[in-house]
Design a protein around this motif. Structure first.
Motif, short mmCIF file in Angstrom:
data_model
loop_
_atom_site.label_atom_id
_atom_site.label_comp_id
_atom_site.label_asym_id
_atom_site.label_seq_id
_atom_site.Cartn_x
_atom_site.Cartn_y
_atom_site.Cartn_z
N HIS A 26 0.85 -1.19 0.00
CA HIS A 26 0.00 0.00 0.00
C HIS A 26 0.89 1.24 0.00
CE1 HIS A 26 0.63 0.29 4.40
NE2 HIS A 26 0.40 -1.02 4.42
N PHE A 33 -3.64 -3.26 6.30
CA PHE A 33 -4.29 -1.96 6.21
C PHE A 33 -5.79 -2.18 6.23
CE2 PHE A 33 -3.61 -3.31 1.87
CZ PHE A 33 -4.76 -2.93 1.18
N VAL A 130 -3.24 1.26 9.87
CA VAL A 130 -3.21 2.03 8.62
C VAL A 130 -4.62 2.03 8.04
CG1 VAL A 130 -2.24 2.19 6.30
CG2 VAL A 130 -0.80 1.43 8.21
#
Length: 144
Positions: A26, A33, A130
């Motif tokens: 990412h 995430f 995240v």
């Protein structure tokens, strides 16, 4: 290449938010995430209609849209590839209140299976998890 228009639905339970957990590369590196449930707006489809469809397709559940929140424009880079999303965000509730008791939801999208779970809002606000799209953590801190 054009920006991708998508829509995401925020479902809250006390101090938790329902988020899909994914693992991979990412814009902030590699690893876990999180993102709310939703997807790409199809041509001729309104963003709120997309959200209802995506929850049914991905989780097999019906939701009620409470209200529109905002639009977030997210421009990001993974390796050297630039991505650009224009995301419509809605606050939503499960139609069936029993679903709030479920801890994990199976997310089915094409051939891929992931899971959605209740994540503490403070963990995403403080950056311990995240969260995408960029800007959503700030929205959670201010408004939700």
């Amino acid at each position: 290449m054009y920006p991708r228009a998508n829509t995401l639905g925020i479902i809250l339970k006390n101090d938790y938010i329902l988020l899909e957990e994914q693992k991979g590369k990412h814009s902030k590196g590699y690893g876990l995430f999180y993102r709310p449930i939703g997807g790409t707006i199809e041509y001729g489809e309104r963003s709120n209609e997309t959200l209802l469809r995506e929850y049914m397709e991905e989780l097999g559940v019906e939701i009620i849209i409470k209200r529109y929140l905002t639009c977030i424009e997210n421009i990001y880079k993974i390796d050297e590839k630039v991505g650009h999303e224009i995301t419509q965000l809605y606050l939503a509730d499960f139609k069936d209140e029993k679903l709030y008791q479920r801890e994990i939801f199976t997310v089915r999208e094409a051939q891929r299976i992931t899971y959605a779970k209740w994540i503490q809002k403070k963990d995403v606000i403080k950056g311990k998890k995240v969260l995408y799209p960029d800007g959503l953590s700030e929205l959670l801190k201010k408004e939700l």
